[in-house]
Design a protein around this motif. Structure first.
Motif, PDB file in Angstrom:
ATOM      1  N   ARG A   1       2.121  -2.844   6.862  1.00  6.10           N
ATOM      2  CA  ARG A   1       2.430  -4.033   6.051  1.00  6.10           C
ATOM      3  C   ARG A   1       1.755  -3.995   4.681  1.00  6.10           C
ATOM      4  O   ARG A   1       2.364  -4.369   3.673  1.00  6.10           O
ATOM      5  N   ILE A   2       0.515  -3.558   4.648  1.00  4.45           N
ATOM      6  CA  ILE A   2      -0.179  -3.457   3.359  1.00  4.45           C
ATOM      7  C   ILE A   2       0.506  -2.410   2.486  1.00  4.45           C
ATOM      8  O   ILE A   2       0.709  -2.621   1.280  1.00  4.45           O
ATOM      9  N   ASP A   3       0.894  -1.286   3.068  1.00  4.25           N
ATOM     10  CA  ASP A   3       1.606  -0.261   2.296  1.00  4.25           C
ATOM     11  C   ASP A   3       2.923  -0.798   1.750  1.00  4.25           C
ATOM     12  O   ASP A   3       3.296  -0.506   0.607  1.00  4.25           O
ATOM     13  N   ALA A   4       3.633  -1.595   2.552  1.00  8.03           N
ATOM     14  CA  ALA A   4       4.904  -2.172   2.096  1.00  8.03           C
ATOM     15  C   ALA A   4       4.664  -3.128   0.928  1.00  8.03           C
ATOM     16  O   ALA A   4       5.414  -3.114  -0.063  1.00  8.03           O
ATOM     17  N   LEU A   5       3.628  -3.933   1.012  1.00  7.79           N
ATOM     18  CA  LEU A   5       3.305  -4.835  -0.088  1.00  7.79           C
ATOM     19  C   LEU A   5       2.848  -4.051  -1.325  1.00  7.79           C
ATOM     20  O   LEU A   5       3.227  -4.380  -2.450  1.00  7.79           O
ATOM     21  N   ALA A   6       2.062  -3.018  -1.116  1.00  4.10           N
ATOM     22  CA  ALA A   6       1.596  -2.193  -2.240  1.00  4.10           C
ATOM     23  C   ALA A   6       2.771  -1.531  -2.953  1.00  4.10           C
ATOM     24  O   ALA A   6       2.737  -1.359  -4.173  1.00  4.10           O
ATOM     25  N   ALA A   7       3.799  -1.182  -2.192  1.00  3.77           N
ATOM     26  CA  ALA A   7       4.982  -0.536  -2.773  1.00  3.77           C
ATOM     27  C   ALA A   7       5.734  -1.462  -3.730  1.00  3.77           C
ATOM     28  O   ALA A   7       6.524  -0.991  -4.548  1.00  3.77           O
ATOM     29  N   GLU A   8       5.488  -2.761  -3.648  1.00  2.00           N
ATOM     30  CA  GLU A   8       6.109  -3.718  -4.559  1.00  2.00           C
ATOM     31  C   GLU A   8       5.464  -3.690  -5.943  1.00  2.00           C
ATOM     32  O   GLU A   8       6.025  -4.220  -6.892  1.00  2.00           O
ATOM     33  N   ARG A   9       4.302  -3.107  -6.035  1.00  2.00           N
ATOM     34  CA  ARG A   9       3.555  -3.066  -7.288  1.00  2.00           C
ATOM     35  C   ARG A   9       3.845  -1.753  -8.028  1.00  2.00           C
ATOM     36  O   ARG A   9       4.275  -0.777  -7.419  1.00  2.00           O
TER      37      ARG A   9
END
Length: 161
Positions: A27-35
């Motif tokens: 989940r953190i990686d998915a959110l980081a991918a938004e940046r």
């Protein structure tokens, strides 16, 4: 966008115990991918997810990248502390101590955390007296009684280390 993104990151961390390590990382990686690529906050969050999962070898380069890409303010101090802890866990306590020494002057309300992690690093380096002294020096101001005595004993330990 920034506030919403951080709220979603915080929600993952709030649910971390229920989610488990792999899901937190996903989940953190998915959110980081938004940046944007190289976003220091996203790199920091990715590092923290791996660090909390016990994947220190994966976390170290992400912490370093976050710092290299300009992570600022209290997050930078947190990253230094967490990187130092990671490095200690990877068997490099002297390097950990140096990182903590470098950030101590700007740690602000994280000063006691710097001291605590440095005490752990000293213990890992085989210097239990210095570890105890540092921990007691940090603890002494928080004591309602015996503040002066504990500080004096801590200084005595440091002098004999």
């Amino acid at each position: 966008m920034e506030t919403n993104w951080q709220h979603r990151v915080d929600a993952v961390w709030s649910a971390a115990d229920e989610l488990g390590d792999d899901e937190v990382i996903r989940r953190i990686d998915a959110l980081a991918a938004e940046r944007p690529d190289g976003d220091p906050v996203a790199l920091f969050e990715r590092a923290g997810a791996r660090d909390s999962a016990g994947r220190e070898a994966e976390a170290e380069p992400l912490y370093r990248a976050a710092l290299d890409h300009g992570l600022a303010g209290s997050l930078r101090v947190q990253a230094q502390i967490q990187l130092a802890s990671t490095i200690r866990n990877l068997g490099r306590p002297i390097e950990s101590i140096a990182l903590l020494d470098a950030v101590e002057g700007e740690a602000g309300d994280l000063h006691d955390a710097v001291v605590a992690f440095r005490a752990l690093a000293y213990a890992s380096a085989g210097d239990a007296r210095r570890a105890a002294s540092d921990a007691l020096i940090a603890l002494a101001p928080h004591l309602p009684r015996y503040r002066v005595s504990v500080a004096a004993y801590a200084a005595e330990l440091a002098a004999s280390a």
